[in-house]
Design a protein around this motif. Structure first.
Motif, PDB file in Angstrom:
ATOM      1  N   PRO A 103     -35.001 -21.892   0.333  1.00  0.00           N
ATOM      2  CA  PRO A 103     -35.125 -20.361   1.530  1.00  0.00           C
ATOM      3  C   PRO A 103     -34.572 -20.143   3.154  1.00  0.00           C
ATOM      4  N   GLY A 104     -33.814 -19.936   3.680  1.00  0.00           N
ATOM      5  CA  GLY A 104     -33.765 -19.916   5.846  1.00  0.00           C
ATOM      6  C   GLY A 104     -32.120 -20.311   4.749  1.00  0.00           C
ATOM      7  N   ARG A 105     -31.780 -21.559   4.235  1.00  0.00           N
ATOM      8  CA  ARG A 105     -30.938 -22.573   4.262  1.00  0.00           C
ATOM      9  C   ARG A 105     -29.686 -22.009   4.285  1.00  0.00           C
ATOM     10  N   THR A 106     -28.922 -22.407   4.898  1.00  0.00           N
ATOM     11  CA  THR A 106     -27.178 -21.868   4.633  1.00  0.00           C
ATOM     12  C   THR A 106     -26.290 -22.075   3.394  1.00  0.00           C
ATOM     13  N   PRO A 107     -26.090 -21.450   2.863  1.00  0.00           N
ATOM     14  CA  PRO A 107     -25.657 -22.071   1.830  1.00  0.00           C
ATOM     15  C   PRO A 107     -23.852 -23.348   2.349  1.00  0.00           C
ATOM     16  N   ARG A 108     -24.066 -24.281   1.375  1.00  0.00           N
ATOM     17  CA  ARG A 108     -22.642 -24.920   2.009  1.00  0.00           C
ATOM     18  C   ARG A 108     -21.644 -24.702   1.214  1.00  0.00           C
ATOM     19  N   VAL A 109     -20.463 -23.663   1.275  1.00  0.00           N
ATOM     20  CA  VAL A 109     -19.487 -23.879   0.803  1.00  0.00           C
ATOM     21  C   VAL A 109     -18.448 -24.063   1.332  1.00  0.00           C
ATOM     22  N   MET A 110     -17.168 -25.034   0.708  1.00  0.00           N
ATOM     23  CA  MET A 110     -15.551 -25.096   1.108  1.00  0.00           C
ATOM     24  C   MET A 110     -14.982 -24.406   1.341  1.00  0.00           C
ATOM     25  N   ASP A 111     -14.767 -22.668   0.754  1.00  0.00           N
ATOM     26  CA  ASP A 111     -13.764 -21.768   0.510  1.00  0.00           C
ATOM     27  C   ASP A 111     -14.246 -20.561  -0.135  1.00  0.00           C
ATOM     28  N   TYR A 112     -14.681 -19.940   0.521  1.00  0.00           N
ATOM     29  CA  TYR A 112     -15.495 -18.577   0.213  1.00  0.00           C
ATOM     30  C   TYR A 112     -14.498 -17.969  -1.560  1.00  0.00           C
ATOM     31  N   ARG A 113     -13.498 -18.502  -1.726  1.00  0.00           N
ATOM     32  CA  ARG A 113     -12.613 -17.704  -2.524  1.00  0.00           C
ATOM     33  C   ARG A 113     -13.101 -19.076  -3.968  1.00  0.00           C
ATOM     34  N   ALA A 114     -13.901 -20.276  -4.089  1.00  0.00           N
ATOM     35  CA  ALA A 114     -14.692 -20.990  -5.370  1.00  0.00           C
ATOM     36  C   ALA A 114     -15.399 -20.170  -5.407  1.00  0.00           C
ATOM     37  N   THR A 115     -16.025 -19.517  -4.829  1.00  0.00           N
ATOM     38  CA  THR A 115     -17.407 -18.397  -5.751  1.00  0.00           C
ATOM     39  C   THR A 115     -16.137 -17.058  -6.587  1.00  0.00           C
ATOM     40  N   ASP A 116     -15.561 -17.377  -6.765  1.00  0.00           N
ATOM     41  CA  ASP A 116     -14.868 -15.454  -7.118  1.00  0.00           C
ATOM     42  C   ASP A 116     -13.886 -16.178  -7.518  1.00  0.00           C
ATOM     43  N   ASP A 117     -12.091 -16.824  -7.410  1.00  0.00           N
ATOM     44  CA  ASP A 117     -11.489 -17.041  -8.239  1.00  0.00           C
ATOM     45  C   ASP A 117     -10.872 -18.491  -8.894  1.00  0.00           C
ATOM     46  N   ARG A 118     -11.048 -18.942  -7.125  1.00  0.00           N
ATOM     47  CA  ARG A 118      -9.921 -20.298  -7.314  1.00  0.00           C
ATOM     48  C   ARG A 118     -10.786 -21.184  -7.923  1.00  0.00           C
ATOM     49  N   PHE A 119     -10.066 -22.376  -7.987  1.00  0.00           N
ATOM     50  CA  PHE A 119     -10.540 -23.475  -8.759  1.00  0.00           C
ATOM     51  C   PHE A 119     -10.378 -24.970  -7.153  1.00  0.00           C
ATOM     52  N   VAL A 120     -11.721 -25.363  -6.378  1.00  0.00           N
ATOM     53  CA  VAL A 120     -10.959 -25.918  -5.709  1.00  0.00           C
ATOM     54  C   VAL A 120     -11.572 -27.849  -5.527  1.00  0.00           C
ATOM     55  N   ILE A 121      -9.999 -28.567  -5.342  1.00  0.00           N
ATOM     56  CA  ILE A 121     -10.788 -29.796  -5.209  1.00  0.00           C
ATOM     57  C   ILE A 121     -10.691 -29.938  -4.107  1.00  0.00           C
ATOM     58  N   ALA A 122     -11.455 -30.551  -3.341  1.00  0.00           N
ATOM     59  CA  ALA A 122     -12.506 -31.748  -2.288  1.00  0.00           C
ATOM     60  C   ALA A 122     -11.959 -32.584  -1.991  1.00  0.00           C
ATOM     61  N   ILE A 123     -11.296 -33.459  -1.120  1.00  0.00           N
ATOM     62  CA  ILE A 123     -11.213 -35.021  -1.213  1.00  0.00           C
ATOM     63  C   ILE A 123     -11.191 -35.339   0.508  1.00  0.00           C
ATOM     64  N   ASP A 124     -11.711 -36.453   0.750  1.00  0.00           N
ATOM     65  CA  ASP A 124     -12.592 -36.371   2.187  1.00  0.00           C
ATOM     66  C   ASP A 124     -11.291 -37.302   2.614  1.00  0.00           C
ATOM     67  N   ALA A 125     -10.874 -36.247   3.585  1.00  0.00           N
ATOM     68  CA  ALA A 125      -9.405 -36.524   4.558  1.00  0.00           C
ATOM     69  C   ALA A 125      -9.420 -38.050   5.366  1.00  0.00           C
TER      70      ALA A 125
END
Length: 178
Positions: A124-146
């Protein structure tokens, strides 16, 4: 030098995302993480994620709870305040079993909640770690370290070939809700 921290490939279909993972692995591009709005069977094996050790933590919390209450009951009923109830021995183990079981379950449940919150940084109290908001709704996200050795243009083309509907270059690690 680029300020891009992550390259995000957004997919609208889980099969295309799995195809994208295969293409990235074939081209030796390291994948940071994958975010999906629903569980996908077999993705852990494809990404090479090791099996969780939460079962060991649950066992240890259960042992802690069981031994704690057994020690409390033993001290109370045998040493501190022994009672002669119906001529039974004060150290009657069958009488200790129900409360020992209950405390084992109680310690395991609370311990696993605390372990889960600590391991996932969701306390509690921590901001959620989200790469892209749509990953919680309708998108599938692959994150690659640049910061890897593969040029960004090559990664972009691999993701587009695999069926990504969008490729984003993120300059922050996580999106905040503020």
């Amino acid at each position: 030098m680029s300020s891009t921290k992550f390259i995000l490939g957004l997919f609208d279909d889980p099969d295309n995302m799995l195809h994208g993972i295969e293409k990235l692995q074939k081209n030796s591009v390291p994948i940071y993480d994958v975010y999906t709005p629903m569980p996908i069977h077999g993705i852990e094996a494809k990404l090479g994620i090791k099996e969780s050790r939460l079962g060991y933590a649950a066992f240890m919390f259960g042992c802690l709870g069981g031994s704690t209450i057994f020690a409390i009951i033993y001290f109370t009923m045998v040493h501190d305040w022994p009672m002669n109830i119906g001529g039974k021995n004060p150290f009657a183990i069958p009488d200790f079993i129900p409360i020992t079981f209950e405390w084992t379950v109680l310690f395991t449940a609370f311990g696993m909640v605390a372990t889960f919150l600590f391991a996932t940084h969701l306390f509690p109290g921590r901001t959620p770690r989200v790469m892209d908001y749509r990953a919680t709704d309708d998108r599938f996200v692959i994150a690659i370290d640049a910061k890897g050795n593969t040029p960004h243009a090559d990664i972009d083309s691999i993701l587009k070939e695999a069926g990504a509907v969008e490729v984003k270059h993120n300059d922050r690690k996580y999106v905040s809700y503020e």
